[in-house]
Design a protein around this motif. Sequence first.
Motif, PDB file in Angstrom:
ATOM      1  N   CYS A  51       0.949  -1.068   0.148  1.00  0.00           N
ATOM      2  CA  CYS A  51       0.015  -0.191  -0.016  1.00  0.00           C
ATOM      3  C   CYS A  51       1.194   1.233  -0.143  1.00  0.00           C
ATOM      4  CB  CYS A  51      -1.081  -0.101   1.135  1.00  0.00           C
ATOM      5  SG  CYS A  51      -1.866  -1.544   1.531  1.00  0.00           S
ATOM      6  N   PRO A  52       1.397   1.801  -1.089  1.00  0.00           N
ATOM      7  CA  PRO A  52       2.481   2.823  -1.229  1.00  0.00           C
ATOM      8  C   PRO A  52       2.104   3.898  -0.369  1.00  0.00           C
ATOM      9  CG  PRO A  52       2.262   1.836  -3.533  1.00  0.00           C
ATOM     10  CD  PRO A  52       1.108   1.184  -2.546  1.00  0.00           C
ATOM     11  N   SER A  53       0.747   4.669  -0.669  1.00  0.00           N
ATOM     12  CA  SER A  53       0.560   5.814   0.180  1.00  0.00           C
ATOM     13  C   SER A  53       0.599   5.932   1.468  1.00  0.00           C
ATOM     14  CB  SER A  53      -0.865   6.432  -0.322  1.00  0.00           C
ATOM     15  OG  SER A  53      -0.725   6.797  -1.869  1.00  0.00           O
ATOM     16  N   SER A  54      -0.049   4.674   2.247  1.00  0.00           N
ATOM     17  CA  SER A  54      -0.107   4.479   3.627  1.00  0.00           C
ATOM     18  C   SER A  54       1.229   4.149   4.075  1.00  0.00           C
ATOM     19  CB  SER A  54      -1.216   3.293   3.944  1.00  0.00           C
ATOM     20  OG  SER A  54      -0.686   2.204   3.914  1.00  0.00           O
ATOM     21  N   ASN A  55       2.198   3.433   3.366  1.00  0.00           N
ATOM     22  CA  ASN A  55       3.387   3.124   3.551  1.00  0.00           C
ATOM     23  C   ASN A  55       4.274   4.086   3.680  1.00  0.00           C
ATOM     24  OD1 ASN A  55       3.460  -0.032   1.576  1.00  0.00           O
ATOM     25  ND2 ASN A  55       2.682   0.521   3.617  1.00  0.00           N
ATOM     26  N   ARG A  56       4.102   5.273   2.886  1.00  0.00           N
ATOM     27  CA  ARG A  56       4.787   6.521   2.872  1.00  0.00           C
ATOM     28  C   ARG A  56       4.356   7.346   3.868  1.00  0.00           C
ATOM     29  NH1 ARG A  56       2.678   9.045  -1.890  1.00  0.00           N
ATOM     30  NH2 ARG A  56       1.062   9.954   0.004  1.00  0.00           N
ATOM     31  N   GLU A  57       3.230   7.208   4.511  1.00  0.00           N
ATOM     32  CA  GLU A  57       2.841   8.042   5.310  1.00  0.00           C
ATOM     33  C   GLU A  57       3.003   7.578   6.931  1.00  0.00           C
ATOM     34  OE1 GLU A  57      -1.490   8.328   5.148  1.00  0.00           O
ATOM     35  OE2 GLU A  57      -1.187   9.762   3.268  1.00  0.00           O
ATOM     36  N   VAL A  58       2.993   6.424   7.000  1.00  0.00           N
ATOM     37  CA  VAL A  58       3.229   5.524   8.305  1.00  0.00           C
ATOM     38  C   VAL A  58       4.754   5.659   8.398  1.00  0.00           C
ATOM     39  CG1 VAL A  58       2.898   3.425   9.516  1.00  0.00           C
ATOM     40  CG2 VAL A  58       1.077   4.380   8.380  1.00  0.00           C
ATOM     41  N   VAL A  59       5.600   4.588   7.642  1.00  0.00           N
ATOM     42  CA  VAL A  59       6.924   4.294   7.539  1.00  0.00           C
ATOM     43  C   VAL A  59       7.797   5.565   6.932  1.00  0.00           C
ATOM     44  CG1 VAL A  59       8.686   2.633   6.919  1.00  0.00           C
ATOM     45  CG2 VAL A  59       6.356   1.975   7.517  1.00  0.00           C
ATOM     46  N   GLY A  60       7.522   6.115   5.796  1.00  0.00           N
ATOM     47  CA  GLY A  60       8.418   6.987   5.467  1.00  0.00           C
ATOM     48  C   GLY A  60       9.081   6.437   4.156  1.00  0.00           C
ATOM     49  N   PHE A  61       8.803   6.648   2.931  1.00  0.00           N
ATOM     50  CA  PHE A  61       9.584   6.456   1.758  1.00  0.00           C
ATOM     51  C   PHE A  61       9.703   7.622   0.995  1.00  0.00           C
ATOM     52  CE2 PHE A  61       7.999   2.220   3.321  1.00  0.00           C
ATOM     53  CZ  PHE A  61       9.206   1.559   3.254  1.00  0.00           C
ATOM     54  N   ALA A  62      10.857   7.797   0.241  1.00  0.00           N
ATOM     55  CA  ALA A  62      10.978   8.976  -0.941  1.00  0.00           C
ATOM     56  C   ALA A  62       9.775   8.804  -1.609  1.00  0.00           C
ATOM     57  CB  ALA A  62      12.260   9.063  -1.195  1.00  0.00           C
ATOM     58  N   ASP A  63       9.276  10.242  -2.175  1.00  0.00           N
ATOM     59  CA  ASP A  63       8.327  10.189  -3.259  1.00  0.00           C
ATOM     60  C   ASP A  63       8.541  11.618  -3.802  1.00  0.00           C
ATOM     61  OD1 ASP A  63       6.144  10.999  -4.836  1.00  0.00           O
ATOM     62  OD2 ASP A  63       4.584   9.857  -3.645  1.00  0.00           O
ATOM     63  N   PRO A  64       8.861  11.599  -5.065  1.00  0.00           N
ATOM     64  CA  PRO A  64       9.344  12.914  -5.803  1.00  0.00           C
ATOM     65  C   PRO A  64       8.349  13.912  -5.689  1.00  0.00           C
ATOM     66  CG  PRO A  64       9.934  11.089  -7.198  1.00  0.00           C
ATOM     67  CD  PRO A  64       9.174  10.492  -6.053  1.00  0.00           C
ATOM     68  N   SER A  65       6.897  13.548  -5.485  1.00  0.00           N
ATOM     69  CA  SER A  65       5.806  14.393  -5.142  1.00  0.00           C
ATOM     70  C   SER A  65       5.884  14.994  -4.086  1.00  0.00           C
ATOM     71  CB  SER A  65       4.586  13.833  -5.781  1.00  0.00           C
ATOM     72  OG  SER A  65       4.062  12.908  -4.910  1.00  0.00           O
ATOM     73  N   GLN A  66       6.489  14.515  -3.017  1.00  0.00           N
ATOM     74  CA  GLN A  66       6.430  14.828  -1.475  1.00  0.00           C
ATOM     75  C   GLN A  66       7.664  15.611  -1.321  1.00  0.00           C
ATOM     76  OE1 GLN A  66       3.310  15.021  -0.053  1.00  0.00           O
ATOM     77  NE2 GLN A  66       2.071  13.847  -1.943  1.00  0.00           N
ATOM     78  N   PRO A  67       7.932  16.988  -1.131  1.00  0.00           N
ATOM     79  CA  PRO A  67       8.971  17.334  -0.620  1.00  0.00           C
ATOM     80  C   PRO A  67       9.592  16.991   0.574  1.00  0.00           C
ATOM     81  CG  PRO A  67       7.916  19.093  -1.764  1.00  0.00           C
ATOM     82  CD  PRO A  67       6.989  18.016  -1.640  1.00  0.00           C
ATOM     83  N   ALA A  68       8.466  16.742   1.630  1.00  0.00           N
ATOM     84  CA  ALA A  68       8.840  16.293   3.080  1.00  0.00           C
ATOM     85  C   ALA A  68       9.688  14.877   2.790  1.00  0.00           C
ATOM     86  CB  ALA A  68       7.817  16.721   3.872  1.00  0.00           C
ATOM     87  N   SER A  69       9.516  14.167   1.685  1.00  0.00           N
ATOM     88  CA  SER A  69       9.896  12.918   1.834  1.00  0.00           C
ATOM     89  C   SER A  69      11.377  12.719   1.403  1.00  0.00           C
ATOM     90  CB  SER A  69       9.043  11.885   1.153  1.00  0.00           C
ATOM     91  OG  SER A  69       9.199  12.077  -0.418  1.00  0.00           O
ATOM     92  N   PHE A  70      11.817  13.855   1.127  1.00  0.00           N
ATOM     93  CA  PHE A  70      13.151  13.925   0.601  1.00  0.00           C
ATOM     94  C   PHE A  70      14.124  13.395   1.561  1.00  0.00           C
ATOM     95  CE2 PHE A  70      12.308  17.514  -2.749  1.00  0.00           C
ATOM     96  CZ  PHE A  70      11.256  16.445  -3.565  1.00  0.00           C
ATOM     97  N   GLY A  71      15.128  12.358   1.058  1.00  0.00           N
ATOM     98  CA  GLY A  71      16.026  11.863   2.048  1.00  0.00           C
ATOM     99  C   GLY A  71      15.569  10.712   2.694  1.00  0.00           C
ATOM    100  N   LEU A  72      14.470  10.226   2.622  1.00  0.00           N
ATOM    101  CA  LEU A  72      13.715   9.036   3.123  1.00  0.00           C
ATOM    102  C   LEU A  72      14.312   7.762   2.409  1.00  0.00           C
ATOM    103  CD1 LEU A  72      10.358  10.251   4.253  1.00  0.00           C
ATOM    104  CD2 LEU A  72      12.242   9.591   5.757  1.00  0.00           C
ATOM    105  N   PRO A  73      14.044   6.450   2.922  1.00  0.00           N
ATOM    106  CA  PRO A  73      14.529   5.303   2.045  1.00  0.00           C
ATOM    107  C   PRO A  73      13.780   5.294   0.889  1.00  0.00           C
ATOM    108  CG  PRO A  73      14.441   4.950   4.237  1.00  0.00           C
ATOM    109  CD  PRO A  73      13.618   6.116   4.179  1.00  0.00           C
ATOM    110  N   THR A  74      14.192   4.378  -0.102  1.00  0.00           N
ATOM    111  CA  THR A  74      13.555   4.140  -1.325  1.00  0.00           C
ATOM    112  C   THR A  74      12.428   3.077  -1.260  1.00  0.00           C
ATOM    113  OG1 THR A  74      15.550   4.510  -2.579  1.00  0.00           O
ATOM    114  CG2 THR A  74      14.054   3.232  -3.662  1.00  0.00           C
TER     115      THR A  74
END
Length: 777
Positions: A669-692
């Motif tokens: 579940c990419p979106s919830s995984n990004r929100e809960v755990v944190g992964f890099a998403d080019p569309s989300q500046p706050a995610s820069f530097g997070l794991p791939t």
Amino acid sequence: MTTDYPQSVQPRPIGKLTHPAPTLLLCTLGASWAVIAEIFGWLAPGVLDLYAHHPRRAELDALRAAHGLRAPDELWVCSTEGAQTAASLALLDDWWGKLGRPLPLRIWTAAGTDQLATQAECDAMRELTLRVVLLASERCAHGGQLILSLAGGRKTMSADLQGAGAIFGAAAWLHVVGPEPLPAPLAGRDALLKQQQPALFSCALATDLANSIRPLVAGRGTRSELLDVALEDGAGPVTAQRFALPLAAPGTPCRWAAPASQGAAWLDAELRLRQRQGSQLMGNFLAQVAQTEHHDNWRSLYRLPPAQIEHLRRTPVSAEHLDWLTALPKADLHRHLGGCLDIAAQRQVAERIWASIPKQNRLQRLTDIGWLLSEDGASDASDALDDADYDLNDAPDASQDWPWDWPQRLQAQPPQPGDPTGAILRAERCATLLRNASAPQLQRNLYGVTAPRIALKTRHAHGFAAYERPGELSGSALLGHPAALKPYAQAIVVQARAEGLVYLELRGSPHKYRPSDPAGFVYELRAALAAAGADVGKTGQKPMAPGANAAMPRIGFIWILDRRDPATLQKTVLAALAAQALAPDFLLGLDVAGDEAQPLTDALVAAFEPAFAACLPITIHAGEGEDASRIWQAAYRLHADRVGHGLSLADHPQLAARLRDRSVCLELCPSSNREVVGFADPSQPASFGLPTYPLQRLMDLGLPLTLCTDNPGISRTTLAGEYLAAARMTPGGLTQWQALALLRQAFVHAFLPAAQREALLKAVDAAVFAQLIAPAP
């Protein structure tokens, strides 16, 4: 055997067309040049209405429309050299000039040919014809039309043109029929009549002359798949770049000389070689495709032309493919009942709950939540409330954020008469708040207070609770009220249809929604979904046919159990089995959630024994930001068929291999995984530097996996949106071919009986194929 396709021969794009392609009319020319005018006048009456006085004019127009033939954008001609051809070309040019040269007229002649009396002349003319048709077919790609006129020219020239159309494709083969002999003016029997023909054919023919000729459609050609695969010697696909032919300048014949000797440089020779090796070439191509795949794709896709397969394999999924993804028939295996609705849908449910509240109790409900709306919200409500429904949307918005514990304060009440758990009171308060808070207030206090919603489990002071905050007025906050179930189910079905879902597995905890009768809740949810138009697996009901009946999504339910509460786990398992007895085709399996660090004790495993005995499929929440060491133990001892998330498996290839070998599918579940755990998403500046995001690594490990939404209302996403998110978050992107394969995995691992699952797979396979071969809009 990697093949590279020039832009000119790329198959029809899946998605939006980038530019219109022309319609080309290609003719051969011999002594009877006038047949070109006869064909052109039928195809382009807006330029030359040659048949205006034909007694069967309406039939001629209907024939053209029936075959979808368009007026040409260019006129192409290929012919021999010699005196006779020169005379015909002069008359053709005279006629074209009288029309005002409305379109580009491009002419090619085969050098060293005249009467086609020798094999060498015939070979050279055939080679020219093949190359002209190849060039024309590439220029007509992406929505254009190639129309071939078999009338005119010598018989061998017409045969070569028809053969070329059968190989490279043609929208239509055209001919002109008439009596023998033709009227003298049409035939141009003497020198004077020949000189008069350009003027004769530059305007509408007289009725008697027009009635003497009749255009007809002799057939059409389909591009050969053999053109788009590599030969064993490494030669790539057949393209005009490989078999070059200059583009003739309008009005100036292009004299083309065939290669000195037949061989690799001759298009005709390669086409004959490809026909001899046909089956082997296709087998080699499909074997090469299979060698690069981690997961099988839809069976029917391997029947697509190789060029289209390559296009799907090479085209990265991007935002422009949203409509394409949405239209595809899809399955979502991991969608929480409590987190699936957006605010608009939640407010619709709230209206139904509000309407069920006795009017004498509404003032109290407004008072209960007034402190969240404004400092004097309760007095505002008291002043405004009358026999009509009261709506606080007209009240001033509060500027301050709600206190973090507002959800607990809405449900913190002593037991009420007839409502021992306080679920109904809580639902009424939440519904009143949903209905009367302004949209900005809801957006701010459900979403804004936890922004940016990235890596909330570690970055936000409230951890996972911050991720759940947008769902505090949904799910169990509403579903404890008897008036909520019907509109909630209706919203789910509307959502599924809008997303193109033909199969959906909802999951939730009925023992939390209705502690007194959780099995009854499942049965009533099933009935509400059926009433809303879903297929809930009624006994004897045939599996739905996606595409033919996409408005009736197949929906099942998975019961979530909490491993943190082993004391009541066995009781909940038994309740789930009771629900399964009431709705055997609706209650599809169990989900195990809760803290992964909870020890997997013998007592906990024993609580699942009744589920094992009933052969209920099981999925477990595991590996979402936690160490993967416990995933295998849970999967093995609980006989898991799927794992929700399983992200940390990417760092444990040996453990991943075990799950792969047991065909345990991951629900990513990419979106919830990004929100809960944190992964890099080019569309989300706050995610820069997070794991791939580990999607590519998990695919490389060969694990069965698919994409899901988790909580689309919380993450403000759709299943198509999850494919776009995965494509953004994966280095190198996600191709359309990979997306289709991931989509198929959802159906392969659906918690359905084998016969139903196979029937659904076949139906969706056919629907996917139909969408991919459909003409571009």
